[in-house]
Design an enzyme around this catalytic site. Structure first.
Site: not given
Ligand code: S3P
Length: 460
Positions: A42-43, A114, A187, A339, A366, A413
């Protein structure tokens, strides 16, 4: 090539979740067996679309994660004048160059994401345009000040001064100032937003981090031609990007998402006699904290066929059912598995002895307050669990009773973590909603079922 129509087709399956919750239960399964792949990371998928939009020429992406979060980013770059769409198996982005995007017609809706929101704030900062951003109920509760604070220093304007949450309207500028910014929280999203804005600034922008967070932005920006330097200085790393950058379109291959693979690996450990191989998973060291922890717990987790694919390390991860023992997970490891705590905590109930997870402050902000949601889900299913400040403690009892209903709070999640635990619990585990799983891992259920998992729509 069809851009907008692709999105419409993909869009119809991702209507608002809030109105139609779909409870789902997981029950005791036979051994899980087989070789599978998980969808793209995803990132990396978000970044490939965003950097493709900021590059000149066409970027081609194989293995893009086609989940709601990423599709929302694809829609956002399209609305900003860099059309993203699919040709055959390959996603293409027609880039507009750094600073070359245009004012979108409507509001950009980032859904649950996010990452999409915060990275895009860095993009908007460097363009002379006014952009309204919104998201779902979960995203609208999450803090944005952490990203806006450095971007305001650089020259971004927020039309709702002092507001910390979406919806927000941002006004960017062609005259961003480079800054040196020490991250107050570990972050990668904040780091990335500042580095992305730094591409547009006149001069060098530096982000200083104490704990290493995922470094996909740095790796991929280099691949697109930006000058990004990371230097270790004492306990810290200084990451600099040169401004007035020029990026050129590239080919990207997105490896399998280790955060999605985590559920399969965890399930294989707790379901007796399982033997599962997950092929082509990203094993960037800033992402593999869970796998190190599972090995320390006594888990039979092996990285096979380690190779490099498109500038990222990748492996096939083989996991066999194991007797697990409780461990202490140090706070320093948190960024590399941030995560994965819900699923780690869920399977810690199956270990013998206590698992103590320190340094979890970031879990509270989150998609839900994952510290509370995880503890509540475990307690509802008969585990002994407590939260002490930023620490989560699970007393492993060699199994989980189950029969509890888990409140998922719009958090994918939380849903997947407890469905994983339910595959080995005495009675089924029920999650109150499974629709959010589509935000990151739409194939979760069919892939798990192919391995031998058993899920049922809850009839209540
Ligand atoms: C992400 C960074 C992490 C992670 C999120 C994806 C990214 O958030 O939780 O799922 O792609 O940069 P933070 O960097 O805010 O911890």
């Amino acid at each position: 090539m069809t851009y907008a129509t692709d999105f419409q087709q993909l869009g119809t399956s991702q209507l608002k979740h809030v109105s139609t919750q779909k409870p789902l239960s997981a029950r005791k399964a036979g051994p899980l067996k087989g070789r599978v792949r998980v969808p793209g990371d995803k990132s990396i998928s978000h970044r490939a679309l965003i950097f493709g939009a900021l590059a000149t020429g066409t970027t081609r992406i194989r293995g893009l994660l086609e989940a709601e979060d990423v599709i929302n980013t694809a829609k956002a770059v399209t609305a900003l004048g860099a059309p993203a769409g699919k040709r055959g198996d390959v996603w293409e982005v027609k880039g507009r160059g750094v600073g070359g995007l245009r004012q979108p017609q409507g509001t950009l809706d980032f859904g649950n994401s996010g990452t999409g929101t915060r990275l895009m704030m860095g993009v908007v900062a460097g363009h002379p345009m006014t952009v309204a951003m919104t998201g779902d109920a979960s995203l609208s509760r999450r803090p944005m000040r952490r990203v806006l604070a450095p971007l305001l220093e650089m020259g971004l304007e927020v039309l709702e001064p002092g507001k910390d949450t979406l919806p927000l309207t941002l006004r960017g500028t062609t005259e961003l100032m480079p800054i040196v910014y020490r991250l107050p929280v570990p972050s990668a999203q904040v780091k990335s937003a500042v580095l992305i804005a730094g591409l547009h600034a006149a001069g060098k922008t530096t982000v200083i981090e104490r704990e290493a967070t995922r470094d996909h932005t740095e790796r991929m920006l280099r691949h697109f031609g930006a000058t990004v330097v990371a230097e270790a200085k004492g306990e810290e790393t200084h990451i600099s990007v040169d401004g007035d950058a020029e990026l050129s379109g590239k080919d990207i291959v997105v490896p399998g998402d280790p955060s999605s693979a985590a559920f399969l690996a965890a399930a294989a450990l707790i379901v007796p006699d399982s033997d599962v191989t997950i092929e082509g998973v990203l094993i960037n060291p800033t992402r593999t904290g869970l796998y190190a922890t599972l090995q320390e717990m006594g888990g039979d987790v092996v990285f096979e066929n380690v190779r490099d694919e498109g500038g990222e390390p990748v492996a096939d991860i083989r996991v066999r059912a194991s007797r697990l023992k409780g461990v202490r997970v140090p706070a320093a490891r948190a960024p590399s598995m941030i995560d994965e705590y819900p699923v780690l905590a869920a399977i810690s109930a199956f270990a013998e002895g206590q698992t103590r997870m320190d340094g979890l402050a970031e879990l509270k902000v989150k998609e839900s307050d994952r510290l509370q949601a995880t503890a509540a889900g475990l307690a509802a299913n008969g585990a002994t669990v407590r939260v002490e400040a930023d620490t989560l403690i699970v007393e492993g009892a060699g199994g989980l009773k189950g029969a509890g209903i888990v409140a998922t709070h719009l958090d994918h999640r939380i849903a997947m973590a407890f469905l994983t635990a339910g595959l080995a619990s005495d009675a089924p585990v029920i999650v109150d909603d499974s629709t959010m799983i589509a935000t990151s891992f739409p194939e979760f259920r069919p892939i798990m079922e192919r391995l031998g998992a058993r899920f049922e729509e809850d009839q209540r």
